[in-house]
Design a protein around this motif. Structure first.
Motif, short mmCIF file in Angstrom:
data_model
loop_
_atom_site.label_atom_id
_atom_site.label_comp_id
_atom_site.label_asym_id
_atom_site.label_seq_id
_atom_site.Cartn_x
_atom_site.Cartn_y
_atom_site.Cartn_z
N PHE A 46 -16.00 6.85 -6.03
CA PHE A 46 -15.46 8.21 -5.89
C PHE A 46 -15.73 9.02 -7.15
CE2 PHE A 46 -11.75 11.01 -6.56
CZ PHE A 46 -11.96 11.90 -5.52
N ILE A 47 -15.47 8.44 -8.32
CA ILE A 47 -15.65 9.16 -9.58
C ILE A 47 -17.13 9.41 -9.86
CG2 ILE A 47 -15.38 8.94 -12.09
CD1 ILE A 47 -12.60 7.77 -11.48
N GLU A 48 -17.98 8.44 -9.55
CA GLU A 48 -19.42 8.66 -9.78
C GLU A 48 -19.95 9.78 -8.89
OE1 GLU A 48 -21.97 5.38 -10.43
OE2 GLU A 48 -20.80 4.84 -12.21
N ASP A 49 -19.39 9.93 -7.68
CA ASP A 49 -19.78 11.05 -6.84
C ASP A 49 -19.30 12.37 -7.47
OD1 ASP A 49 -20.90 12.12 -4.30
OD2 ASP A 49 -18.82 12.79 -4.04
N MET A 50 -18.11 12.37 -8.03
CA MET A 50 -17.60 13.57 -8.71
C MET A 50 -18.47 13.90 -9.94
SD MET A 50 -15.06 14.50 -6.85
CE MET A 50 -15.92 13.80 -5.47
N LEU A 51 -18.96 12.88 -10.62
CA LEU A 51 -19.84 13.10 -11.78
C LEU A 51 -21.18 13.68 -11.34
CD1 LEU A 51 -19.00 9.88 -13.80
CD2 LEU A 51 -18.47 12.24 -14.48
N ARG A 52 -21.68 13.24 -10.18
CA ARG A 52 -22.93 13.82 -9.66
C ARG A 52 -22.73 15.30 -9.34
NH1 ARG A 52 -23.22 8.64 -7.05
NH2 ARG A 52 -25.00 7.48 -7.85
N GLN A 53 -21.59 15.61 -8.72
CA GLN A 53 -21.28 17.00 -8.42
C GLN A 53 -21.12 17.82 -9.70
OE1 GLN A 53 -18.22 17.67 -5.42
NE2 GLN A 53 -18.65 15.68 -4.54
N SER A 54 -20.51 17.22 -10.71
CA SER A 54 -20.35 17.90 -12.00
C SER A 54 -21.72 18.18 -12.63
CB SER A 54 -19.51 17.04 -12.96
OG SER A 54 -18.21 16.85 -12.45
N THR A 55 -22.61 17.22 -12.56
CA THR A 55 -23.97 17.40 -13.09
C THR A 55 -24.68 18.53 -12.36
OG1 THR A 55 -24.10 15.07 -13.74
CG2 THR A 55 -26.19 16.24 -13.43
N ASP A 56 -24.58 18.55 -11.04
CA ASP A 56 -25.21 19.63 -10.27
C ASP A 56 -24.64 20.99 -10.67
OD1 ASP A 56 -26.72 17.75 -8.92
OD2 ASP A 56 -25.44 17.73 -7.14
N ARG A 57 -23.34 21.03 -10.88
CA ARG A 57 -22.69 22.30 -11.26
C ARG A 57 -23.11 22.73 -12.66
NH1 ARG A 57 -22.10 26.83 -10.42
NH2 ARG A 57 -20.26 27.90 -11.11
N ARG A 96 -29.65 15.55 -27.61
CA ARG A 96 -28.25 15.91 -27.34
C ARG A 96 -27.75 15.36 -26.01
NH1 ARG A 96 -26.82 18.59 -31.59
NH2 ARG A 96 -28.34 19.91 -32.61
N GLN A 97 -28.20 14.17 -25.64
CA GLN A 97 -27.77 13.59 -24.38
C GLN A 97 -26.27 13.29 -24.37
OE1 GLN A 97 -30.55 10.36 -23.78
NE2 GLN A 97 -31.95 11.70 -22.69
N GLN A 98 -25.73 12.94 -25.52
CA GLN A 98 -24.28 12.68 -25.58
C GLN A 98 -23.50 13.96 -25.30
OE1 GLN A 98 -22.80 9.60 -25.84
NE2 GLN A 98 -21.00 10.79 -25.24
N SER A 99 -24.02 15.09 -25.70
CA SER A 99 -23.36 16.36 -25.41
C SER A 99 -23.32 16.62 -23.91
CB SER A 99 -24.07 17.53 -26.11
OG SER A 99 -23.96 17.41 -27.50
N PHE A 100 -24.41 16.29 -23.22
CA PHE A 100 -24.44 16.47 -21.77
C PHE A 100 -23.50 15.48 -21.07
CE2 PHE A 100 -28.10 18.97 -22.77
CZ PHE A 100 -28.10 19.94 -21.80
N THR A 101 -23.42 14.27 -21.59
CA THR A 101 -22.48 13.28 -21.04
C THR A 101 -21.06 13.79 -21.21
OG1 THR A 101 -23.99 11.45 -21.45
CG2 THR A 101 -21.66 10.90 -21.21
N ASP A 102 -20.73 14.26 -22.41
CA ASP A 102 -19.38 14.78 -22.66
C ASP A 102 -19.08 15.98 -21.77
OD1 ASP A 102 -19.02 12.82 -24.57
OD2 ASP A 102 -19.41 14.15 -26.28
N MET A 103 -20.04 16.90 -21.64
CA MET A 103 -19.83 18.06 -20.76
C MET A 103 -19.54 17.63 -19.33
SD MET A 103 -22.32 21.28 -21.57
CE MET A 103 -23.83 20.37 -21.77
N CYS A 104 -20.29 16.65 -18.86
CA CYS A 104 -20.12 16.17 -17.50
C CYS A 104 -18.73 15.57 -17.30
CB CYS A 104 -21.21 15.15 -17.17
SG CYS A 104 -21.26 14.64 -15.45
N VAL A 105 -18.27 14.79 -18.26
CA VAL A 105 -16.95 14.18 -18.18
C VAL A 105 -15.87 15.26 -18.22
CG1 VAL A 105 -15.31 12.67 -19.39
CG2 VAL A 105 -17.67 11.94 -19.08
N TYR A 106 -16.00 16.22 -19.13
CA TYR A 106 -15.01 17.30 -19.23
C TYR A 106 -14.96 18.08 -17.92
CZ TYR A 106 -15.36 16.61 -24.33
OH TYR A 106 -15.36 16.08 -25.60
N TYR A 107 -16.12 18.38 -17.36
CA TYR A 107 -16.15 19.14 -16.12
C TYR A 107 -15.51 18.36 -14.98
CZ TYR A 107 -17.75 22.62 -12.80
OH TYR A 107 -17.78 23.61 -11.86
N CYS A 108 -15.79 17.08 -14.92
CA CYS A 108 -15.22 16.23 -13.88
C CYS A 108 -13.69 16.20 -13.98
CB CYS A 108 -15.81 14.82 -13.98
SG CYS A 108 -15.30 13.73 -12.65
#
Length: 185
Positions: A46-57, A96-108
Motif C-alpha cells: 500500500f505504501i509503495e503504491d502511495m510512493l509511486r503516486q507521490s513520485t508521479d506528482r 541529489r538523489q537523497q533529496s528526491f527520496t526525502d521529497m517523495c517521503v514528505y509528499y507521501c
C-alpha cells in the motif's frame, strides 16, 4: 535508499523502508490502516503504491514549474507554447538523489498517509500539525532542489556538465554591498 526501478525506469524515488525510517512510530503503534476499498493486502505494498503516486506528482510539479520551462530554454530546447514543454525524465537525475527520496517521503506523508489518521475537526491536533510540518519540509526541499539545478542530465550523456547546470539568482534581504543579488549554484 536507491530509487525504485522497473525495467530500468524510475517508478519511485523512495521505498517502504524510507518511510518507516522517517517516522517509525506510525508503524509501531499500528496507526496506518489500509482503507477498506483498497486492493492491497499488506501495508508495505500500500505504501509503495502511495510512493509511486507521490513520485508521479513530484514529476508533474516539476514539469508544471516555471523553472522547468526556463531550464529547457537554458539548455537549448526552444519552447514556444505550453504544449511543447517536454516531460520531466526521472531517469536523468544523476545527483541529489537523497533529496528526491526525502521529497517523495514528505509528499507521501502529507498527502496520503497522515490524512488517513488525522482528525481534521480542529487545526491543533498533532496529526494536522504533522501534515503542515511535512508540507513545509516538502516545499522547502522542492524549491531548494530546483534552485540548485545541478542534478539533471539534460542531454542524457551520463554526466551533468557545466553547460547543464542552470544558475539562479536571488535577492538577499540584507547586504552591505551595492548589489543585493547573489548567484546561487
Amino acid at each position: 535508499m536507491a530509487f525504485l526501478l522497473v525495467g530500468g525506469n524510475v517508478v519511485s524515488y523512495a521505498e517502504y523502508t524510507d518511510v518507516v525510517q522517517r517516522d517509525q512510530r506510525l508503524f509501531e503503534a499500528n496507526e496506518i490502516k489500509i482503507p477498506d476499498q483498497s486492493v492491497f493486502v499488506d501495508v508495505p505494498d500500500f505504501i509503495e503504491d502511495m510512493l509511486r503516486q507521490s513520485t508521479d506528482r513530484i514529476n508533474a510539479k516539476i514539469k508544471a514549474s516555471t523553472w522547468w520551462q526556463a531550464y529547457n530554454n537554458y539548455v537549448g530546447n526552444t519552447i514556444s507554447s505550453v504544449s511543447q514543454i517536454p516531460d520531466f525524465d526521472p531517469n536523468r537525475i544523476l545527483g541529489r538523489q537523497q533529496s528526491f527520496t526525502d521529497m517523495c517521503v514528505y509528499y507521501c506523508f502529507k498527502e496520503f498517509l497522515l490524512p488517513l489518521i488525522a482528525d481534521f475537526s480542529t487545526a491543533e491536533t498533532a496529526e494536522v500539525q504533522r501534515i503542515r510540518y511535512y508540507e513545509d519540509k516538502f516545499n522547502d526541499l522542492f524549491q531548494e532542489t530546483l534552485a540548485l539545478a545541478d542534478w539533471y542530465d539534460a542531454d542524457d550523456d551520463g554526466t551533468v556538465n557545466n553547460s547543464e547546470i542552470a544558475y539562479s539568482y536571488r535577492q538577499v534581504r540584507r547586504s552591505r554591498r551595492r548589489n543585493s543579488v547573489v548567484k546561487v549554484r
